[in-house]
Design a protein around this motif. Structure first.
Motif, PDB file in Angstrom:
ATOM      1  N   CYS A   2       5.639  -5.457  -6.622  1.00  0.00           N
ATOM      2  CA  CYS A   2       5.307  -5.266  -5.209  1.00  0.00           C
ATOM      3  C   CYS A   2       6.436  -5.802  -4.333  1.00  0.00           C
ATOM      4  O   CYS A   2       7.016  -6.844  -4.627  1.00  0.00           O
ATOM      5  CB  CYS A   2       4.005  -5.989  -4.873  1.00  0.00           C
ATOM      6  N   LYS A   7       5.932  -6.142  -0.885  1.00  0.00           N
ATOM      7  CA  LYS A   7       5.371  -6.441   0.441  1.00  0.00           C
ATOM      8  C   LYS A   7       5.415  -7.929   0.806  1.00  0.00           C
ATOM      9  O   LYS A   7       5.408  -8.271   1.973  1.00  0.00           O
ATOM     10  CB  LYS A   7       3.921  -5.939   0.539  1.00  0.00           C
ATOM     11  N   PHE A   8       5.375  -8.791  -0.158  1.00  0.00           N
ATOM     12  CA  PHE A   8       5.485 -10.240   0.079  1.00  0.00           C
ATOM     13  C   PHE A   8       4.485 -10.782   1.103  1.00  0.00           C
ATOM     14  O   PHE A   8       4.873 -11.454   2.062  1.00  0.00           O
ATOM     15  CB  PHE A   8       6.915 -10.617   0.487  1.00  0.00           C
ATOM     16  N   CYS A   9       3.221 -10.486   0.925  1.00  0.00           N
ATOM     17  CA  CYS A   9       2.194 -11.125   1.753  1.00  0.00           C
ATOM     18  C   CYS A   9       2.297 -12.623   1.476  1.00  0.00           C
ATOM     19  O   CYS A   9       2.502 -13.029   0.324  1.00  0.00           O
ATOM     20  CB  CYS A   9       0.816 -10.596   1.380  1.00  0.00           C
ATOM     21  N   TYR A  34       0.437 -15.106   1.125  1.00  0.00           N
ATOM     22  CA  TYR A  34      -0.502 -15.829   0.252  1.00  0.00           C
ATOM     23  C   TYR A  34      -0.456 -15.345  -1.196  1.00  0.00           C
ATOM     24  O   TYR A  34      -1.185 -15.852  -2.043  1.00  0.00           O
ATOM     25  CB  TYR A  34      -1.943 -15.623   0.773  1.00  0.00           C
ATOM     26  N   CYS A  35       0.374 -14.346  -1.491  1.00  0.00           N
ATOM     27  CA  CYS A  35       0.231 -13.622  -2.760  1.00  0.00           C
ATOM     28  C   CYS A  35       1.367 -13.921  -3.743  1.00  0.00           C
ATOM     29  O   CYS A  35       2.539 -13.972  -3.380  1.00  0.00           O
ATOM     30  CB  CYS A  35       0.163 -12.128  -2.478  1.00  0.00           C
ATOM     31  N   VAL A  46       1.920 -12.021  -6.499  1.00  0.00           N
ATOM     32  CA  VAL A  46       2.300 -10.826  -7.272  1.00  0.00           C
ATOM     33  C   VAL A  46       3.803 -10.508  -7.247  1.00  0.00           C
ATOM     34  O   VAL A  46       4.400 -10.275  -8.301  1.00  0.00           O
ATOM     35  CB  VAL A  46       1.449  -9.600  -6.836  1.00  0.00           C
ATOM     36  N   PRO A  47       4.472 -10.521  -6.087  1.00  0.00           N
ATOM     37  CA  PRO A  47       5.905 -10.178  -6.113  1.00  0.00           C
ATOM     38  C   PRO A  47       6.730 -11.127  -6.982  1.00  0.00           C
ATOM     39  O   PRO A  47       7.777 -10.749  -7.499  1.00  0.00           O
ATOM     40  CB  PRO A  47       6.326 -10.283  -4.644  1.00  0.00           C
ATOM     41  N   GLN A  71       0.110  -1.817  -7.312  1.00  0.00           N
ATOM     42  CA  GLN A  71      -0.231  -2.894  -6.365  1.00  0.00           C
ATOM     43  C   GLN A  71      -0.365  -2.334  -4.960  1.00  0.00           C
ATOM     44  O   GLN A  71      -1.242  -2.727  -4.206  1.00  0.00           O
ATOM     45  CB  GLN A  71       0.832  -3.997  -6.391  1.00  0.00           C
ATOM     46  N   THR A  72       0.554  -1.439  -4.605  1.00  0.00           N
ATOM     47  CA  THR A  72       0.432  -0.698  -3.341  1.00  0.00           C
ATOM     48  C   THR A  72       0.660   0.758  -3.740  1.00  0.00           C
ATOM     49  O   THR A  72       1.760   1.279  -3.631  1.00  0.00           O
ATOM     50  CB  THR A  72       1.469  -1.165  -2.299  1.00  0.00           C
ATOM     51  N   TYR A  83      -1.744   0.635   0.642  1.00  0.00           N
ATOM     52  CA  TYR A  83      -1.336  -0.332   1.665  1.00  0.00           C
ATOM     53  C   TYR A  83      -1.388   0.392   3.012  1.00  0.00           C
ATOM     54  O   TYR A  83      -0.841   1.502   3.138  1.00  0.00           O
ATOM     55  CB  TYR A  83       0.084  -0.823   1.364  1.00  0.00           C
ATOM     56  N   ARG A 136       1.257  -9.455   6.746  1.00  0.00           N
ATOM     57  CA  ARG A 136       0.770  -8.077   6.599  1.00  0.00           C
ATOM     58  C   ARG A 136       1.313  -7.363   7.837  1.00  0.00           C
ATOM     59  O   ARG A 136       1.033  -7.771   8.962  1.00  0.00           O
ATOM     60  CB  ARG A 136      -0.763  -8.016   6.579  1.00  0.00           C
TER      61      ARG A 136
END
Ligand code: SF4
Length: 468
Positions: free
Chosen positions: A166, A168-170, A172-173, A175-176, A210-211, A267, A306
């Motif tokens: 991913c 997007k680098f939110c 809180y996440c 995943v990336p 993921q997106t 997304y 976001r």
């Protein structure tokens, strides 16, 4: 040698586990559901919520005892709890230790799902190319995670990963950091997998990423020949979005027996007009979308990194409802995120009332180690307040979900049966509603017309009115 794979979290993880199981079987292991009989247990972890991690810690404690009883017993960890930097070896060298791994003493090894090729070496299997059935695992198959043939666990529907990672680098996440940057799979490979599934009789596929709708749009994708060309078309007949093109190609399998296509999770910023149009037009795409919003407050969305606003999201929903009347819409929301005031929470609550999501995965924020929010923001909403906000939103969800489910009473829906137990078949309708009906035999894998007779908050009951 027997293995057990425990999967936590989202459909992406379930899809990954199908590939993991396939590799283990071809390395000579057989699957068991009984942990006591297993020589190898791999936990495919989820790090999105504290609760998921706590469950993994709980299982790990049980495995400590099993280590004592069986010296050959091994426990592995994969999924989102494993970062690129995770290693137990660091501990021995006296270097900085991954905090999560330090808490799980019974873990023998970690492996990132994208690095499944390392599994034979980790397990000490030298002749990794030969399975018990004498099939060869081609080296390129292991090197490229997408090339691994999955072991599908459901007879009714199959997951197909179309991208990994991913961008997007939110804030809180994890995943990336755990899965790395986003890469999309070549369309021809995805279509080959769809073809093979349709030939085996699968009626429904779920595209996972993921997106998922940023398919073909990542920085890495744009460096490839397939996705390098920028299509700037704004007309629906020549879709600008590679994801829409993919849906159109998959829809051609309808004549061969494919009935349903789902995808998770899109997304908001990558939702395009041609995609919304395809949702309304394509025969196989179901009238259902899970579109995570996370917060209905613009300031909170900013802190979450976001990159859309509540207004933008609301406009997407308006356009979807116009093009796909009666579409089921569900979401994800985090309550009690760093700095979330009562007013900001109420913005989410009010938006919930307005949009009427009929299902929502509500999470109480908990900082995930290694994320931006953990490092730079203050987790300043007290646990009690997070719980209050959670319950307030959950009460509203229950009300909306029940009201929505009641609208199906008296209607006939097509149910793709997923399981049969004690005289009841259970499956999902076009709108992704769980439907249960009585029958003398298992109808797993079939789409059965069911007249809905009763609605509950999370489930519908009905009677079979024939077969499609
Ligand atoms: S979009 Fe955000 S929440 Fe979803 S996987 Fe990517 S970084 Fe995580």
């Amino acid at each position: 040698m027997k293995f057990l794979v425990r999967t936590f979290g989202c459909q992406m993880n379930y899809s990954d586990s199908e590939r993991l199981k396939s590799v283990l079987e071809r390395l000579g292991y057989t699957e068991t559901q009984d942990p006591k009989k297993a020589d190898l247990i791999i936990m495919n972890s989820c790090s999105v919520r504290q609760h998921a991690e706590d469950r993994i810690f709980g299982f790990a404690l049980q495995y400590d005892l099993m280590h004592q009883k069986n010296k050959n017993f091994k426990v592995g960890l994969t999924g989102c709890m494993v970062r690129k930097t995770s290693t137990r070896k660091q501990e021995k060298n006296g270097e900085k230790v991954d905090k999560l791994l330090k808490r799980i003493a019974s873990i023998d090894f970690t492996v990132r799902i994208e690095e499944i090729a390392k599994l034979p070496e980790i397990l000490g299997i030298k002749n990794a190319k030969i399975s018990k059935e004498n099939e060869k695992i081609a080296p390129q198959e292991l090197q490229n995670y997408f090339h691994i043939d999955p072991k599908h666990t459901s007879k009714a529907q199959a997951f197909i990963p179309i991208s990994t990672g991913c961008d997007k680098f939110c804030s809180y996440c994890i995943v990336p950091y755990a899965r790395g940057r986003e890469h999309s799979r070549p369309m021809k490979d995805i279509l080959a997998e769809v073809k093979s599934l349709v030939e085996k009789g699968y009626k429904e596929i779920t595209l996972v990423g993921q997106t998922v709708n940023s398919y073909g749009l990542s920085a890495a994708d744009k460096k490839t020949k397939e996705f390098a060309q920028k299509n700037t078309s704004k007309t629906a007949s020549v879709p600008a979005s590679p994801f829409t093109r993919l849906l159109q190609e998959i829809d051609k399998f309808h004549s061969k027996g494919l009935q349903r296509v789902r995808f998770t999770s899109p997304y908001p910023l990558d939702v395009t007009d041609d995609f919304i149009d395809a949702m309304g037009k394509l025969k196989t795409v179901m009238p259902y979308i899970h579109l995570p919003i996370q917060s209905g407050d613009n300031e909170t969305l900013k802190r979450m990194n976001r990159k859309y606003t509540a207004e933008h999201y609301t406009d997407i929903i308006k356009r979807i409802r116009k093009r796909v009347p009666n579409c089921s819409i569900t979401t994800d929301i985090i309550v009690g995120f760093c700095g979330e005031t009562e007013k900001q929470f109420m913005n989410t609550y009010k938006l919930f009332k307005k949009i009427k999501w009929e299902m929502c995965y509500i999470a109480k924020y908990s900082p995930r180690p290694g994320t931006v929010s953990e490092k730079l923001l203050k987790d300043d909403v007290p646990a009690k307040e997070k719980a209050r906000r959670f319950h307030k939103l959950n009460d509203l969800l229950r009300e909306i979900a029940f009201a929505r489910n009641k609208t199906f009473v008296g209607k006939t829906v097509g149910v793709l049966v997923e399981s049969f137990k004690k005289g009841f078949n259970t499956g999902k309708s076009e709108h992704f509603k769980i439907v249960q009906f009585k029958s003398k035999k298992s109808l797993v894998g079939q789409i059965v017309p069911i007249k809905i007779t009763k609605a509950y908050e999370w489930i519908l009951e009905g009677k079979a009115v024939g077969r499609i």
